[in-house]
Design an enzyme around this catalytic site. Structure first.
Site, PDB file in Angstrom:
ATOM      1  N   ASP A   1       0.817  -1.219   0.000  1.00 28.77           N
ATOM      2  CA  ASP A   1       0.000   0.000   0.000  1.00 28.77           C
ATOM      3  C   ASP A   1       0.848   1.264   0.000  1.00 28.77           C
ATOM      4  O   ASP A   1       0.317   2.376  -0.040  1.00 28.77           O
ATOM      5  CB  ASP A   1      -1.019   0.010   1.148  1.00 28.77           C
ATOM      6  N   ASP A   2       2.174   1.114   0.037  1.00 25.51           N
ATOM      7  CA  ASP A   2       3.075   2.269   0.031  1.00 25.51           C
ATOM      8  C   ASP A   2       3.449   2.715  -1.376  1.00 25.51           C
ATOM      9  O   ASP A   2       4.087   3.760  -1.543  1.00 25.51           O
ATOM     10  CB  ASP A   2       4.352   1.952   0.805  1.00 25.51           C
TER      11      ASP A   2
ATOM     12  N   SER B   1       4.913  -6.604   7.231  1.00 23.79           N
ATOM     13  CA  SER B   1       5.045  -5.211   7.670  1.00 23.79           C
ATOM     14  C   SER B   1       6.271  -5.086   8.568  1.00 23.79           C
ATOM     15  O   SER B   1       6.588  -6.003   9.334  1.00 23.79           O
ATOM     16  CB  SER B   1       3.797  -4.761   8.444  1.00 23.79           C
TER      17      SER B   1
END
Length: 298
Positions: free
Chosen positions: A24-25, A163
């Site tokens: 999502d980055d 993550s």
């Protein structure tokens, strides 16, 4: 203590598979690109399909991709006005989708991957490593987890969300941060262990939520210093008992291990892809049996 295996030590793989990657980055972020390179060097057929820009905190949002705005993709990785989807000019395996993480991985699973794999679908989906932890209730809003749960629940592809607690968004074309290298080694180690356990890699509708602890120059600066701990997504105070491990039937909470323990830890939680909570004890046991060569007790 079972120490993690460094990147060079796990080569070659027992088998190479087709892997779709998202995050999502954004498609040009250093963590994702470093892990892509690690998977590629290990012999896997990996395709990256990730958002054109940072889409952190967008959960499971999904929308038709649109033309890239005038400012272009993140870190100037594509010019303003670019098409809704596109690929790196020299490597068609690196793809952006100007929309959310779920949309991005969906496009990779249904369009980009099969195009590059002669019609075949991915055998495994990986998301991240995200910049920042995704533990406990915060995981509900994570686009990194959203992409993984879409793959596991809707596309029926085993999926892992990675993550890392340390770092800030960094461009792919700058010097690679130490933490990105450590997280890529750790992610490759877990991916290796799971693949070597044999297909099916995960039970139906289960995803792995994996969080790496802090990396610093003084401590936890090498993958071999980290211990993998089998945990749960939510606290479990009102839940049925977990699978038995380390002499107990209640697994540690991933939040406690990552934020309160202060050591070199990696949490691995078997999550229910339908609601992003902890899966049941029976499916936890299947996952644990596959990952036992890697997992330690606190």
């Amino acid at each position: 203590m079972r120490s993690s295996i460094l990147l060079g030590a796990v080569l070659p793989f027992a088998q190479a598979i087709r892997i779709i990657q998202s995050n999502d980055d954004g498609w040009a972020e250093a963590n994702a690109r470093t892990f892509f390179d690690a998977l590629d060097s290990a012999g896997h057929d990996v395709v990256l399909s990730a958002p054109a820009e940072n889409q952190s905190g967008t959960g499971s949002s999904d929308a038709t991709p649109t033309q890239v705005g005038s400012s272009g993709c993140e870190f100037s990785s594509c010019p303003g006005g670019s098409p809704p989807t596109g690929a790196n000019a020299t490597d068609p395996r690196l793809n952006y989708v100007n929309s959310y993480p779920v949309t991005s991985i969906k496009n990779g699973i249904d369009v980009t991957g099969p195009k590059l794999w002669n019609g075949a679908k991915p055998e495994l989906a990986v998301s991240g490593p995200n910049v920042g932890s995704n533990v406990g209730p915060g995981g509900l809003f994570s686009g990194t987890i959203g992409a993984a749960t879409y793959a596991a629940h809707t596309a029926k592809i085993p999926a892992i969300a990675f993550s890392g607690r340390t770092g800030d968004p960094a461009a792919w074309n700058q010097p690679t941060p130490k933490y990105s290298k450590v997280y890529a080694d750790l992610a490759l180690n877990l991916t290796t262990t799971l693949i070597d356990s044999g297909a099916p890699y995960l039970p139906d509708d289960v995803f792995l939520n994996v969080n790496f602890g802090e990396v610093s120059d003084s401590t936890c600066h090498d993958a071999s210093q980290f211990k993998f701990i089998f945990t749960r997504v939510n606290t479990g105070l009102l839940s049925a008992r977990d699978t038995e491990w380390c002499g107990a039937t209640r697994l540690p909470w991933e939040v406690d291990v990552i934020y309160l323990r202060g050591g070199c830890y990696v949490t691995v939680s078997a999550g229910d892809a339908s609601d992003k909570s902890t899966t049941d004890a029976a499916r936890q046991k299947v996952v644990l049996d596959k990952l036992k060569p890697l997992i330690s007790c606190l």
